[in-house]
Design a protein around this motif. Structure first.
Motif: not given
Length: 279
Positions: A19-31
């Motif tokens: 979940l942390a990896l997904v949050a970084v890979v997907v969440g950061v560009p989306l943010w």
């Protein structure tokens, strides 16, 4: 005892790490995209993860990107290409996959290898454009649709063939005993069973075509409005400044339809991937 405890801890940490990896890979560009789309032009000169310093500008940026990018006209232009191209790719790909999966011979194995080679072999753009000019299809909707059908037919065959092999042949044999011919068997028996993998192939093909700017630029550039091509209109709205706020606002609007489709079809998409592509 310590090894057992370490293994249990690692088992508990695995989903947290994923979940942390997904949050970084997907969440950061989306943010980055969402936050920058809400900034003023001066504040968005250097895109960053920081919040806007002079207030949120969602309404102004999205309205301006919507107008300058001609989103409504571009949406229907993209849809007029994506829908027929996806339908033809899935129809022809399903037919070819059924034959390739059910008949075993050396020459059909060679045909299958050639059919899926388009996944790794890039199309020759210059040759493609010259051929379309000879056929008087350059700059036309039909020409663009045929280009995408030729490019992504390999992807459909790759996914669907593996799924067809998981369908018991007894189902088709029962239809033949009842007097159904090949065409009726395919459309009434086989095609309905392919819905999970067709959902997967649909979202992938639509994603490729929806976001494509390279082939669209050479085939219909300047003759039709599509969402990727109209992004240039938004990006060049300012003469001296980079309009990152408008660019990201337009990207959000351009991506919204596909996000809705993916949210509605995600169960079938996952079923199609696990049921066909990996078998």
């Amino acid at each position: 005892m310590s090894r057992t405890m370490d293994r249990s801890r690692w088992t508990l940490l695995q989903p947290v790490a994923a979940l942390a990896l997904v949050a970084v890979v997907v969440g950061v560009p989306l943010w980055l995209v969402v936050v920058t789309s809400a900034k003023s032009q001066g504040d968005a000169l250097n895109p960053s993860l920081a919040l806007p310093t002079d207030g949120w500008h969602f309404a102004q940026n999205y309205a301006r990107a919507f107008t300058e990018g001609r989103v409504v006209r571009a949406f229907f232009g993209s849809a007029s290409i994506v829908v027929p191209a996806a339908v033809l790719v899935l129809l022809f790909g399903s037919m070819a996959s059924w034959v390739l999966a059910r008949r075993t011979s050396r020459w059909l194995a060679a045909v299958y290898a050639v059919a899926i080679s388009g996944i790794v072999i890039p199309p020759a753009v210059i040759t493609l454009v010259l051929l379309l000019r000879q056929l008087r299809l350059a700059g036309t909707l039909s020409g663009m649709v045929l280009v995408y059908v030729g490019i992504y037919l390999s992807t459909a065959i790759f996914f669907i063939t593996g799924f067809v092999r998981t369908i018991p042949q007894e189902v088709e044999e029962a239809a033949r005993v009842d007097g159904a011919g090949p065409v009726r068997t395919f459309f009434t028996i086989v095609l309905p069973l392919l819905r999970p993998v067709l959902a997967t192939a649909t979202i992938l093909i639509c994603l490729y075509i929806w976001n494509d700017v390279f082939f669209a630029f050479f085939v219909i550039g300047g003759r039709m409005d599509t969402l990727p091509l109209n992004l240039f209109q938004v990006a060049s709205a300012g003469v001296y400044l980079n309009n990152w706020n408008l660019i990201f606002a337009y990207i959000v609007q351009m991506s919204a339809p596909l996000l809705v489709v993916f949210a509605l079809a995600q169960r079938r998409i996952i079923a199609g991937i696990t049921g066909g592509a990996v078998k």
